[in-house]
Design an enzyme around this catalytic site. Structure first.
Site, PDB file in Angstrom:
ATOM      1  N   TYR B 294       0.847  -1.197   0.000  1.00  0.00           N
ATOM      2  CA  TYR B 294       0.000   0.000   0.000  1.00  0.00           C
ATOM      3  C   TYR B 294       0.879   1.242   0.000  1.00  0.00           C
ATOM      4  O   TYR B 294       1.767   1.396   0.834  1.00  0.00           O
ATOM      5  CB  TYR B 294      -0.893  -0.020   1.234  1.00  0.00           C
ATOM      6  CG  TYR B 294      -2.122   0.849   1.150  1.00  0.00           C
ATOM      7  CD1 TYR B 294      -3.313   0.343   0.661  1.00  0.00           C
ATOM      8  CD2 TYR B 294      -2.100   2.163   1.583  1.00  0.00           C
ATOM      9  CE1 TYR B 294      -4.458   1.125   0.600  1.00  0.00           C
ATOM     10  CE2 TYR B 294      -3.235   2.956   1.528  1.00  0.00           C
ATOM     11  CZ  TYR B 294      -4.419   2.434   1.032  1.00  0.00           C
ATOM     12  OH  TYR B 294      -5.551   3.213   0.982  1.00  0.00           O
ATOM     13  N   TYR B 344      -5.727   5.391  -7.151  1.00  0.00           N
ATOM     14  CA  TYR B 344      -5.979   5.282  -5.712  1.00  0.00           C
ATOM     15  C   TYR B 344      -7.374   4.713  -5.537  1.00  0.00           C
ATOM     16  O   TYR B 344      -8.358   5.421  -5.619  1.00  0.00           O
ATOM     17  CB  TYR B 344      -5.858   6.660  -5.072  1.00  0.00           C
ATOM     18  CG  TYR B 344      -6.278   6.711  -3.620  1.00  0.00           C
ATOM     19  CD1 TYR B 344      -5.553   6.020  -2.649  1.00  0.00           C
ATOM     20  CD2 TYR B 344      -7.372   7.452  -3.211  1.00  0.00           C
ATOM     21  CE1 TYR B 344      -5.928   6.071  -1.316  1.00  0.00           C
ATOM     22  CE2 TYR B 344      -7.760   7.508  -1.879  1.00  0.00           C
ATOM     23  CZ  TYR B 344      -7.029   6.817  -0.939  1.00  0.00           C
ATOM     24  OH  TYR B 344      -7.399   6.875   0.383  1.00  0.00           O
TER      25      TYR B 344
END
Ligand SMILES: [Zn+2]
Lengths: 300, 390
Positions: B294, B344
């Site tokens: 991430y 995102y």
């Protein structure tokens, strides 16, 4: 060269409103309406020898509702000149009446208005403005003066609505954190302490993670600590803050840490571990916050 | 009941395009992604009996189910804490299937995060109430600490202080992500790689974070279909088996501001996730042929490598600089371009890339990937997966 002030000053002594007769002579029906509307039971007004109420002086000479020529006279000229200076709003401030004799039915009045003075610009609660003083003279048909009225108005430039102060984001106060912000308003930096095992904790909470006690009190911190980490915030910008904004995590000498702002230093003067001390920021009427500044060497 | 490892598989993936202004409702994005994922799985909407999403998701399962022809549901749940939820959705799905609560579970996330409510603008002006979540902001926003970039910057400064890492060390992650995105046609930054010099020259957002340390903001949706391992064998795609699936919240956990722990240069919740993954799977970091970590902000990629055991504490900067994360390195990273380069999508697009890596179908396929580790949001209670071909 004629200045704006000169042009205004030239109005002093000038007849603003030419002598203008009242549309009707003083008469009983209008007196009756007036005193009824005003609830004035003074027997003189409607008795054997009726007398007009003094307060009616302006009423006799007022213009009617019908449209009038609004472009010609000195009054309109003055209004235009004041508007040129930005004085676009008006409010009456004073009226001093001086009576020479009583007015009775049959009198046919007239009024004339003359400029006495126009003040320099004054700051007022309504905005910057000039006081315009005039004298209204009321005469009867024989040219005898029955009353004068010193009349003052404020011609002003309406104040810009003050930009609404943008406040720092409000803390969400609840039963678990209110004590801390209340103490801060008194410029006391407190740390929550477990009443049983005496462990300090921040941010505060209702229960001690070390012993599960719900009993707690607070201790007052020394206000000394060290810089644990920091951020120099640039974007996005919140209108309540100045940027670059120094935000820090400070480790208090008591051992707990808190998020705060740094003051009295620029970003390039900061080093992790530097000694700091508390300073109180009165952010606004409702919010006082602890911020930290470098400990100055001479204070060691 | 036995271990969860290998009992389920992700068999379908589906996404919308990734954009800055979708022009469609968040519900429509969710439906498009879900429909695409079900079709990719070789299933029909009526086969789905479980749904999992984020608490942050604006489209509840009933709306998505009703619109897409998904009928009766026997299992639904939501995972909290923003991007930390991503792999947790698959963990919930796998657990539900393994427990017999459902057979086909769709996990999804969709939003107009760029054209709608932008997280990057911060929490300063959000509506206020006095619950514990909101009250937690009382320690931040009055001081101007209100955006995710600022929250991460506080950790990053301390990490730099403790380990001597530099802004360039963070920048190398951005350069790497953008290099992978440059060759991914689905990526927002397709064809637009950056150099370390450009990273260094990009404007400050929250020092020590430059603009190019921060991920983009995206409109889009991503969905995944999870089924039992047995069911997966009958479906068209190579199954990406859920070899490990874990969630974790650490001691003294806060939302993005766990600044009060003895040290803040690590991410304990990610360590807890890693411990579970290795215990469930019997695998070790060296058994991973790729990683999808991430990357909403570059600094948190470094301690993830450390917490998961790919390198020692404080060694991540040199691990990155030594090229381990390149396509020909020991642990190819974020082959889709990550959230910095592709999109995102709160980590869900990273799980889809993990599936493609196992299928051998990534646009930047580094070779056979027997196992890939995929992580979810950092700084919050988090989650992670090991997806494998076995
Ligand atoms: Zn205690």
């Amino acid at each position: 060269m004629t200045t704006y002030d000169d042009r205004l000053a030239a109005f002093s002594g000038r007849v603003l409103v030419e002598r203008r007769p009242a549309p009707d002579p003083v008469n009983v029906p209008m007196i009756r309406q007036w005193v009824e509307a005003m609830g004035d039971a003074n027997p003189r007004y409607l008795g054997e020898q009726p007398v007009a109420p003094a307060s009616m002086m302006q009423a006799w000479t007022m213009r009617g509702y019908a449209p009038t020529d609004a472009s010609a006279g000195a009054f309109e000229e003055l209004v235009a000149l004041l508007e040129e200076g930005g004085y676009t709003s008006v409010v009456a401030t004073d009226s001093e009446l001086d009576f020479h004799r009583e007015v009775v039915p049959g009198d046919h009045l007239s009024v004339e208005e003359v400029v006495e003075s126009i003040s320099a610009e004054k700051r007022t609660g309504l905005g910057a403005g000039r006081f315009v003083s005039t004298l209204k003279t009321y005469r009867d048909s024989a040219d005898e003066v029955v009353a004068t009225q010193r009349w003052r108005t404020l011609r002003f430039r309406p104040a810009e609505p003050a930009p609404e102060a943008v406040l720092r984001p409000r803390p969400a106060i609840n039963l678990d954190n209110e004590f801390w912000f209340t103490a801060a308003r008194e410029e006391r930096l407190v740390v929550q302490r477990c009443a049983d095992c005496k462990a300090l904790r921040h941010p505060p909470g209702p229960c001690c993670p070390d012993c599960t006690s719900f009993a707690w009190d607070t201790v007052e911190a020394s206000g000394r600590g060290t810089l644990y980490s920091y951020v120099v915030a640039h974007h996005p910008r919140h209108p309540a803050f100045d940027y670059p904004l120094l935000i820090a995590v400070v480790e208090l000498d008591e051992g707990t840490r808190l998020i705060t702002n740094l003051t009295g230093a620029t970003a390039d003067e900061l080093t992790v571990g530097m000694a700091l001390e508390v300073e109180w920021l009165r952010a606004d009427a409702d919010l006082t916050l602890p911020v930290f500044r470098p400990v100055r060497p001479r204070e060691h | 009941m036995g271990s969860l490892s290998g009992q389920t598989a992700i068999i379908g993936i589906g996404a919308t395009e990734f954009s800055k202004a979708s022009g469609r409702s968040e519900l429509q994005l969710a439906c498009e992604a879900v429909v695409a994922a079900i079709a990719d799985a070789g299933l029909r909407p009526g086969d789905v009996d479980g749904m999992v999403t984020f608490t942050a998701e604006s489209s509840a399962e009933i709306h998505v189910a009703r619109n897409t022809g998904i009928g009766d549901l026997s299992f639904f749940s939501r995972v909290p804490h923003g991007g930390g939820a991503a792999c947790g959705t698959v963990a919930h799905a796998a657990a539900a299937i393994h427990a017999g609560l459902a057979e086909v579970v769709v996990c999804w996330r969709a939003f107009n995060e760029r054209s709608g409510e932008r997280y990057g603008l911060g929490q300063a002006s959000r509506p206020m109430d006095t619950n514990a979540d909101r009250a937690a902001y009382s320690w931040m926003t009055p001081f101007g600490l209100s955006t995710p970039a600022q929250w991460v910057a506080m950790f990053a400064r301390r990490y730099m202080h403790e380990y001597g890492a530099t802004s360039e060390d963070f920048g190398r992650v951005a350069v790497l992500d953008r290099a992978r995105a440059a060759t991914n046609p689905k990526a927002w930054f397709h064809g637009r790689p950056i150099t370390l010099e450009e990273h260094q020259a990009s404007r400050w957002i929250a020092e020590p974070l430059h603009l190019l340390d921060c991920c983009q903001e995206t409109d889009g949706g991503q969905a995944l279909v999870v089924v039992s391992a047995a069911r997966a064998k009958d479906l068209p795609h190579v199954p990406a088996y859920v070899v490990g699936a874990a969630q974790a919240s650490g001691r003294d956990q806060h939302m993005m501001t766990s600044y009060y722990r003895p040290t803040i240069s690590g991410i304990p919740e990610m360590g807890l996730v890693g411990d579970q993954l290795w215990a469930q799977s019997g695998l070790r970091p060296a058994d991973m042929q790729a990683a999808v970590l991430y990357d909403h902000f570059t600094p948190f990629v470094l301690p993830q490598l450390e917490e998961l055991g790919f390198c020692g504490r404080g060694e991540a900067a040199s691990f990155v600089a030594d090229g381990h994360l390149e396509l020909d390195g020991s642990l190819p990273l974020n082959t889709h371009g990550g959230q910095l380069g592709e999109a995102y999508l709160h980590g869900m697009n990273g799980i889809a890339e993990g599936v493609r890596l196992v299928r051998g179908a990534s646009v930047n396929q580094p070779g056979d990937v027997g196992n890939v580790v995929v992580t979810a949001g950092t700084g919050v209670p988090t989650s992670a997966l090991v997806l494998g071909a076995r």
